[in-house]
Design an enzyme around this catalytic site. Structure first.
Site, PDB file in Angstrom:
ATOM      1  N   LYS A 119       3.762  16.718  42.846  1.00 37.23           N
ATOM      2  CA  LYS A 119       3.458  17.079  44.227  1.00 37.23           C
ATOM      3  C   LYS A 119       2.136  17.846  44.248  1.00 37.23           C
ATOM      4  O   LYS A 119       2.061  18.999  43.848  1.00 37.23           O
ATOM      5  CB  LYS A 119       4.542  17.985  44.826  1.00 37.23           C
ATOM      6  CG  LYS A 119       4.299  18.236  46.320  1.00 37.23           C
ATOM      7  CD  LYS A 119       4.998  19.464  46.855  1.00 37.23           C
ATOM      8  CE  LYS A 119       4.095  20.672  46.976  1.00 37.23           C
ATOM      9  NZ  LYS A 119       2.875  20.515  47.794  1.00 37.23           N
ATOM     10  N   GLY A 139       0.504  28.458  41.427  1.00 36.22           N
ATOM     11  CA  GLY A 139       0.381  28.845  42.828  1.00 36.22           C
ATOM     12  C   GLY A 139       0.616  30.334  42.979  1.00 36.22           C
ATOM     13  O   GLY A 139       0.359  31.099  42.045  1.00 36.22           O
ATOM     14  N   SER A 140       1.142  30.726  44.134  1.00 38.28           N
ATOM     15  CA  SER A 140       1.263  32.161  44.394  1.00 38.28           C
ATOM     16  C   SER A 140       2.457  32.769  43.660  1.00 38.28           C
ATOM     17  O   SER A 140       3.420  32.086  43.307  1.00 38.28           O
ATOM     18  CB  SER A 140       1.409  32.408  45.899  1.00 38.28           C
ATOM     19  OG  SER A 140       2.711  32.053  46.307  1.00 38.28           O
ATOM     20  N   GLN A 180       4.602  34.835  44.925  1.00 40.18           N
ATOM     21  CA  GLN A 180       5.788  34.807  45.784  1.00 40.18           C
ATOM     22  C   GLN A 180       6.538  33.474  45.658  1.00 40.18           C
ATOM     23  O   GLN A 180       7.757  33.451  45.454  1.00 40.18           O
ATOM     24  CB  GLN A 180       5.282  34.984  47.213  1.00 40.18           C
ATOM     25  CG  GLN A 180       6.286  35.454  48.195  1.00 40.18           C
ATOM     26  CD  GLN A 180       5.703  35.274  49.612  1.00 40.18           C
ATOM     27  OE1 GLN A 180       4.519  34.913  49.777  1.00 40.18           O
ATOM     28  NE2 GLN A 180       6.519  35.491  50.597  1.00 40.18           N
ATOM     29  N   VAL A 181       5.804  32.378  45.751  1.00 34.84           N
ATOM     30  CA  VAL A 181       6.441  31.054  45.642  1.00 34.84           C
ATOM     31  C   VAL A 181       6.987  30.854  44.225  1.00 34.84           C
ATOM     32  O   VAL A 181       8.098  30.362  44.032  1.00 34.84           O
ATOM     33  CB  VAL A 181       5.454  29.923  46.026  1.00 34.84           C
ATOM     34  CG1 VAL A 181       6.053  28.554  45.773  1.00 34.84           C
ATOM     35  CG2 VAL A 181       5.026  30.058  47.478  1.00 34.84           C
ATOM     36  N   GLU A 194       2.358  29.670  36.624  1.00 34.28           N
ATOM     37  CA  GLU A 194       1.070  30.374  36.535  1.00 34.28           C
ATOM     38  C   GLU A 194       0.751  30.839  37.953  1.00 34.28           C
ATOM     39  O   GLU A 194       0.601  30.029  38.856  1.00 34.28           O
ATOM     40  CB  GLU A 194      -0.002  29.436  35.975  1.00 34.28           C
ATOM     41  CG  GLU A 194      -1.201  30.196  35.436  1.00 34.28           C
ATOM     42  CD  GLU A 194      -2.172  30.579  36.528  1.00 34.28           C
ATOM     43  OE1 GLU A 194      -2.147  31.761  36.960  1.00 34.28           O
ATOM     44  OE2 GLU A 194      -2.945  29.719  36.966  1.00 34.28           O
ATOM     45  N   CYS A 218      -7.747  31.625  40.109  1.00 34.88           N
ATOM     46  CA  CYS A 218      -6.740  32.554  39.586  1.00 34.88           C
ATOM     47  C   CYS A 218      -7.419  33.559  38.672  1.00 34.88           C
ATOM     48  O   CYS A 218      -6.957  34.678  38.500  1.00 34.88           O
ATOM     49  CB  CYS A 218      -5.705  31.811  38.762  1.00 34.88           C
ATOM     50  SG  CYS A 218      -4.881  30.557  39.696  1.00 34.88           S
ATOM     51  N   GLU A 227      -3.799  40.486  44.838  1.00 33.65           N
ATOM     52  CA  GLU A 227      -4.697  39.333  44.723  1.00 33.65           C
ATOM     53  C   GLU A 227      -5.238  38.966  46.107  1.00 33.65           C
ATOM     54  O   GLU A 227      -4.480  38.774  47.051  1.00 33.65           O
ATOM     55  CB  GLU A 227      -3.943  38.133  44.132  1.00 33.65           C
ATOM     56  CG  GLU A 227      -4.876  36.972  43.847  1.00 33.65           C
ATOM     57  CD  GLU A 227      -4.183  35.786  43.182  1.00 33.65           C
ATOM     58  OE1 GLU A 227      -3.095  35.403  43.636  1.00 33.65           O
ATOM     59  OE2 GLU A 227      -4.752  35.235  42.216  1.00 33.65           O
TER      60      GLU A 227
HETATM   61  C1  UN1 Z   1      -7.483  28.579  38.139  1.00 33.43           C
HETATM   62  O1  UN1 Z   1      -8.184  29.316  38.791  1.00 33.43           O
HETATM   63  O2  UN1 Z   1      -6.283  28.433  38.433  1.00 33.43           O
HETATM   64  O3  UN1 Z   1     -11.172  29.534  33.614  1.00 33.43           O
HETATM   65  C2  UN1 Z   1      -7.975  27.766  36.996  1.00 33.43           C
HETATM   66  C3  UN1 Z   1     -11.424  29.055  34.722  1.00 33.43           C
HETATM   67  C4  UN1 Z   1     -11.206  27.589  34.950  1.00 33.43           C
HETATM   68  C5  UN1 Z   1      -9.808  27.310  35.379  1.00 33.43           C
HETATM   69  C6  UN1 Z   1      -9.328  28.168  36.515  1.00 33.43           C
HETATM   70  N1  UN1 Z   1     -11.515  26.864  33.732  1.00 33.43           N
HETATM   71  O4  UN1 Z   1     -11.841  29.744  35.646  1.00 33.43           O
END
Ligand code: UN1
Length: 498
Positions: free
Chosen positions: A178, A231-232, A234-235, A253, A287, A388
């Site tokens: 998905k 994703g987040s 919370q989820v 993650e 992230c 975040e």
């Molecule tokens: C992400 O933000 O979920 O190291 C991945 C990095 C990228 C991957 C980021 N190679 O910023």
């Protein structure tokens, strides 16, 4: 968009491009221009169930194909992605907004992953080890788990999909995927490439739709044995709870609150470049984005000045223009969230040095642009220093020592990425030991993970698993221990040892 089959994308189930019955769909909007590019269907539980059935059927055969042959398809996929790199990158910029140079980087990350995981087809190493008994052989092998569910975010719509689907496929699983509804084009393109490269039908299935319907149905599907989610927080927590009840393996993650530490002996030019790239690149929507900077008080003023000057030079706009360095924010609600945090920061007493507003004039009017933002005199207890934000907002936190900087780094709920700028080798090694994140950089910003290393983090960032690298195989395989007794008699372990 003539290469996309219809105005509304179709699911890819059991090797066929299927329209959904209800016809429900939502527009996919280019965040740089607010133009609708295509529509994405909102599938129901029925489509998930069809996909799971197709995957289950396909997986039995796929698992029996020798891994080096499974890998051949990944080599082809990597090659095709390479040939189509520019076209894919342009489409990625259109649906996600990231600037074209970064889009090329992301597609490259997928290509790298294809060749790396294809290599695993001839490795997939287990262990052979002596048995405690005579004439007995012991080894461990990786077995596929069966059907796996992957749920991917909009911020790296192709790279993260490859981190998850490629190891799953080479290890002999079938996938139900998905993708985020904001960025379905990369999913369409990747599935099409797999189809063209001869992946047997049903090994990869794409079901477009919402987390609350499609994601939920995947979690509840008995035949999906693993869920891999980015994703987040919370989820992710909700998914973990639901998978926990069902004893379903789940790999999460869930973001970060990543920091750069700038010591008083740092090369400040380099530190400014590292902060700029990792904080404002991808408009902070990674992230791994740098969101905090712990700066030694001796160089605080100097760093503030240099950063402000560098930020003033950043060009913000449509990422298809090669000269643009910072693209738009994914959507209106992302913009509002970022603005909300800026207001919180001001109310908490942080000093706003630059930015802090939604850009609504001139060419910026059409898209979702947020001015690169820098706060200073932030303290570790402020919300902007802990939560975040997922936008181009940096908080400078003055510190008096290395130890204080490390403590502040480790004080947040997340543990994805961290970095230190220093020339002192002792501090370098102390930092890589003591920073409690899954990724540590020395003399570089907080972004830039390479695919053959494990990607993920500690505490609120994850639940102990890793994407990419050889570690990704642990998510998508079960260890099987195999004992072969060739003594011709019953030998009891732990008992007949003399
Ligand atoms: C992400 O933000 O979920 O190291 C991945 C990095 C990228 C991957 C980021 N190679 O910023």
């Amino acid at each position: 968009m003539s290469h996309i089959q219809t105005e509304t994308l179709r699911n890819f189930i059991g090797g066929k491009w299927e329209e959904i019955k209800s016809g429900a769909a939502v527009p996919v909007v280019n965040p740089a221009t607010s133009e609708t590019i295509v529509h994405v269907p909102l599938s129901t539980r029925k489509e998930v169930s069809d996909a799971v059935k197709a995957a289950k059927k396909a997986q039995r055969k796929w698992a029996l194909v020798p891994a080096p042959q499974r890998a051949e398809i990944l080599y082809k996929v990597g090659q095709r992605m390479k040939e189509e790199k520019e076209r894919l990158s342009q489409l990625l910029t259109m649906e996600n907004g990231k600037v074209i140079e970064e889009a090329r980087g992301e597609v490259q990350e997928g290509i790298d992953m294809a060749f790396y995981m294809a290599g695993e087809g001839r490795r997939l190493f287990g262990q052979t080890t002596p048995s405690e008994l005579k004439d007995k052989f012991a080894m461990s092998v990786r077995a596929p788990v069966g059907v796996v569910g992957i749920i991917t975010p909009w911020n790296f719509p192709i790279a993260i999909a490859t981190w998850k689907s490629f190891p799953a496929i080479v290890a002999g699983n079938a996938v139900v995927w998905k993708p985020a509804t904001e960025t379905p084009i990369m999913a369409f393109e990747l599935a099409r490439i797999f189809e063209d490269c001869g992946l047997p039908e049903g090994v990869l299935n794409v079901v477009f739709g919402s987390g609350s319907t499609v994601g939920e149905a995947m979690i509840e599907a008995e035949d999906i044995r693993v869920i891999s989610f980015t994703g987040s927080n919370q989820v992710g927590r909700t998914i973990a709870g639901k998978c926990g009840e069902r004893l379903k393996k789940v790999s999460l993650e869930m973001g970060g609150k990543n920091a750069v530490i700038v010591m008083d002996d740092a090369d400040l030019d380099l530190a400014v470049e590292g902060i700029l790239w990792s904080a404002y690149g991808t408009s902070g929507q990674r992230c791994t984005a740098c969101s905090r900077v712990m700066v030694h008080e001796k160089v605080k003023n100097e760093l503030e000045e240099r950063l402000q000057k560098a930020i003033a030079r950043l060009s913000i706009g449509n990422g298809l223009d090669e000269s643009i360095k910072v693209g738009p924010i994914i959507n209106r609600s992302g913009l509002e969230k970022i603005k909300g945090y800026v207001d919180v920061g001001k109310a908490e007493g942080a000093k706003l040095l630059t930015g802090g507003y939604i850009m609504e004039n001139g060419s910026h009017k059409k898209g979702n642009y947020f001015a690169p933002t820098l706060f200073t005199d932030v303290t570790k207890d402020m919300r902007i220093a802990k939560e975040e934000i997922f936008g181009p907002v940096v908080s400078l936190i003055p510190v008096q020592s290395f130890e204080e900087a490390v403590d502040i780094n480790n004080s947040v709920e997340y543990g994805l990425s961290s970095s230190i700028f220093t020339k002192d080798v002792n501090k370098v090694f102390t930092a890589q030991r003591d920073l409690d994140t899954g990724i540590v950089y020395v003399n570089a910003g907080t972004t830039g993970a390479e695919i053959h290393l494990p990607f993920g983090g500690t505490k609120g960032t994850g639940n102990g698993h890793r994407d990419s690298g050889v570690a990704a195989l642990d998510v998508f395989t079960e260890w099987k221990a195999v004992y072969v007794d060739f003594s011709g008699k019953l030998q009891r372990a732990q008992i007949d040892v003399d």
